[in-house]
Write a protein that holds these residues in place. Structure first.
Motif, PDB file in Angstrom:
ATOM      1  N   MET A  81      18.431   7.941  71.861  1.00  0.00           N
ATOM      2  CA  MET A  81      19.286   8.692  72.774  1.00  0.00           C
ATOM      3  C   MET A  81      19.031  10.180  72.541  1.00  0.00           C
ATOM      4  SD  MET A  81      22.925   8.406  70.741  1.00  0.00           S
ATOM      5  CE  MET A  81      23.735   9.688  71.647  1.00  0.00           C
ATOM      6  N   PHE A  82      19.451  11.005  73.497  1.00  0.00           N
ATOM      7  CA  PHE A  82      19.308  12.454  73.388  1.00  0.00           C
ATOM      8  C   PHE A  82      20.650  13.136  73.551  1.00  0.00           C
ATOM      9  CE2 PHE A  82      15.019  11.292  74.435  1.00  0.00           C
ATOM     10  CZ  PHE A  82      14.223  12.260  73.826  1.00  0.00           C
ATOM     11  N   HIS A  83      20.770  14.274  72.885  1.00  0.00           N
ATOM     12  CA  HIS A  83      21.912  15.162  73.089  1.00  0.00           C
ATOM     13  C   HIS A  83      21.363  16.582  73.095  1.00  0.00           C
ATOM     14  CE1 HIS A  83      25.720  17.242  72.584  1.00  0.00           C
ATOM     15  NE2 HIS A  83      26.307  16.113  72.971  1.00  0.00           N
ATOM     16  N   GLN A  84      21.679  17.326  74.133  1.00  0.00           N
ATOM     17  CA  GLN A  84      21.234  18.724  74.220  1.00  0.00           C
ATOM     18  C   GLN A  84      22.058  19.539  73.233  1.00  0.00           C
ATOM     19  OE1 GLN A  84      18.713  20.191  76.081  1.00  0.00           O
ATOM     20  NE2 GLN A  84      19.215  22.065  74.990  1.00  0.00           N
ATOM     21  N   SER A  85      21.391  20.033  72.196  1.00  0.00           N
ATOM     22  CA  SER A  85      22.076  20.836  71.191  1.00  0.00           C
ATOM     23  C   SER A  85      22.536  22.144  71.810  1.00  0.00           C
ATOM     24  CB  SER A  85      21.120  21.110  70.025  1.00  0.00           C
ATOM     25  OG  SER A  85      21.705  21.982  69.105  1.00  0.00           O
ATOM     26  N   GLY A 107      23.180   5.407  69.039  1.00  0.00           N
ATOM     27  CA  GLY A 107      24.382   5.119  68.291  1.00  0.00           C
ATOM     28  C   GLY A 107      24.548   5.937  67.020  1.00  0.00           C
ATOM     29  N   ASP A 108      23.512   6.645  66.571  1.00  0.00           N
ATOM     30  CA  ASP A 108      23.626   7.451  65.346  1.00  0.00           C
ATOM     31  C   ASP A 108      24.466   8.702  65.539  1.00  0.00           C
ATOM     32  OD1 ASP A 108      22.182   5.684  63.810  1.00  0.00           O
ATOM     33  OD2 ASP A 108      20.767   7.194  63.071  1.00  0.00           O
ATOM     34  N   LEU A 109      24.516   9.222  66.739  1.00  0.00           N
ATOM     35  CA  LEU A 109      25.358  10.375  67.028  1.00  0.00           C
ATOM     36  C   LEU A 109      26.619   9.863  67.710  1.00  0.00           C
ATOM     37  CD1 LEU A 109      25.652  13.502  67.124  1.00  0.00           C
ATOM     38  CD2 LEU A 109      24.743  13.376  69.447  1.00  0.00           C
ATOM     39  N   ILE A 110      27.743  10.178  67.129  1.00  0.00           N
ATOM     40  CA  ILE A 110      29.006   9.738  67.720  1.00  0.00           C
ATOM     41  C   ILE A 110      29.356  10.683  68.862  1.00  0.00           C
ATOM     42  CG2 ILE A 110      31.460   9.362  67.315  1.00  0.00           C
ATOM     43  CD1 ILE A 110      30.682   8.678  64.401  1.00  0.00           C
ATOM     44  N   LEU A 111      29.478  10.128  70.043  1.00  0.00           N
ATOM     45  CA  LEU A 111      29.805  10.911  71.233  1.00  0.00           C
ATOM     46  C   LEU A 111      31.314  11.022  71.383  1.00  0.00           C
ATOM     47  CD1 LEU A 111      27.211   9.249  73.597  1.00  0.00           C
ATOM     48  CD2 LEU A 111      27.049  11.530  72.580  1.00  0.00           C
ATOM     49  N   GLY A 112      31.740  12.124  71.993  1.00  0.00           N
ATOM     50  CA  GLY A 112      33.154  12.322  72.255  1.00  0.00           C
ATOM     51  C   GLY A 112      33.437  12.299  73.734  1.00  0.00           C
ATOM     52  N   ASN A 113      34.699  12.416  74.088  1.00  0.00           N
ATOM     53  CA  ASN A 113      35.064  12.387  75.499  1.00  0.00           C
ATOM     54  C   ASN A 113      34.679  13.677  76.210  1.00  0.00           C
ATOM     55  OD1 ASN A 113      36.994  14.060  74.432  1.00  0.00           O
ATOM     56  ND2 ASN A 113      38.748  12.859  75.117  1.00  0.00           N
ATOM     57  N   GLN A 114      34.166  14.658  75.489  1.00  0.00           N
ATOM     58  CA  GLN A 114      33.695  15.907  76.087  1.00  0.00           C
ATOM     59  C   GLN A 114      32.190  15.875  76.366  1.00  0.00           C
ATOM     60  OE1 GLN A 114      35.771  18.760  76.839  1.00  0.00           O
ATOM     61  NE2 GLN A 114      37.224  17.083  76.640  1.00  0.00           N
ATOM     62  N   ASP A 115      31.504  14.778  76.013  1.00  0.00           N
ATOM     63  CA  ASP A 115      30.066  14.656  76.261  1.00  0.00           C
ATOM     64  C   ASP A 115      29.823  14.053  77.633  1.00  0.00           C
ATOM     65  OD1 ASP A 115      28.886  15.658  73.783  1.00  0.00           O
ATOM     66  OD2 ASP A 115      29.910  13.961  72.850  1.00  0.00           O
ATOM     67  N   VAL A 116      28.900  14.663  78.368  1.00  0.00           N
ATOM     68  CA  VAL A 116      28.576  14.267  79.736  1.00  0.00           C
ATOM     69  C   VAL A 116      27.222  13.557  79.736  1.00  0.00           C
ATOM     70  CG1 VAL A 116      28.082  15.126  82.065  1.00  0.00           C
ATOM     71  CG2 VAL A 116      29.839  16.241  80.670  1.00  0.00           C
TER      72      VAL A 116
END
Length: 119
Positions: A26-30, A45-54
């Motif tokens: 998965m990717f997350h824009q830092s 699944g290694d990065l826990i996403l929050g309800n503020q992640d789109v």
């Protein structure tokens, strides 16, 4: 419909290589901090996403996320994920390959902004 995030052929090839080694990714824009502002690749699944992640979309079968506050700045642009030589974020999977993911962008056209409901 226009995609909010796409990837170059080189980026897609590296994503496939990472998936072979690590399974789904998965990717997350830092948004800054210790790794600057770059796309970070993690085992899914290694990065826990929050309800503020789109969820911006998918590239190479990998979901791509961005924090809501950052999305407000980027919502008028298409993200183009590319690969360049060099070491990137220390937490991102591609670093050991001597490459790093890089976000390029282009502004959406008026027609695309209409399609996305931005105007």
């Amino acid at each position: 419909m226009v995609e909010r995030v796409i990837a170059t052929e080189e980026a897609l090839a590296l994503i496939e290589k990472l998936k072979e080694q690590h399974g789904p990714v998965m990717f997350h824009q830092s948004g800054g901090c210790c790794d600057g502002s770059s796309p970070m690749c993690y085992p899914e699944g290694d990065l826990i996403l929050g309800n503020q992640d789109v969820l911006m979309g998918e590239i190479g079968g990998a979901k791509f996320y961005m924090h809501k506050s950052q999305f407000e700045y980027w919502k008028h642009t298409q993200l183009i994920i590319d690969v360049v030589a060099g070491r990137g974020g220390m937490f991102s999977l591609e670093g050991v390959h001597g490459k790093r993911f890089l976000t390029r962008s282009r502004a959406f056209t008026k027609e695309e902004m209409l399609e996305l409901g931005l105007i």
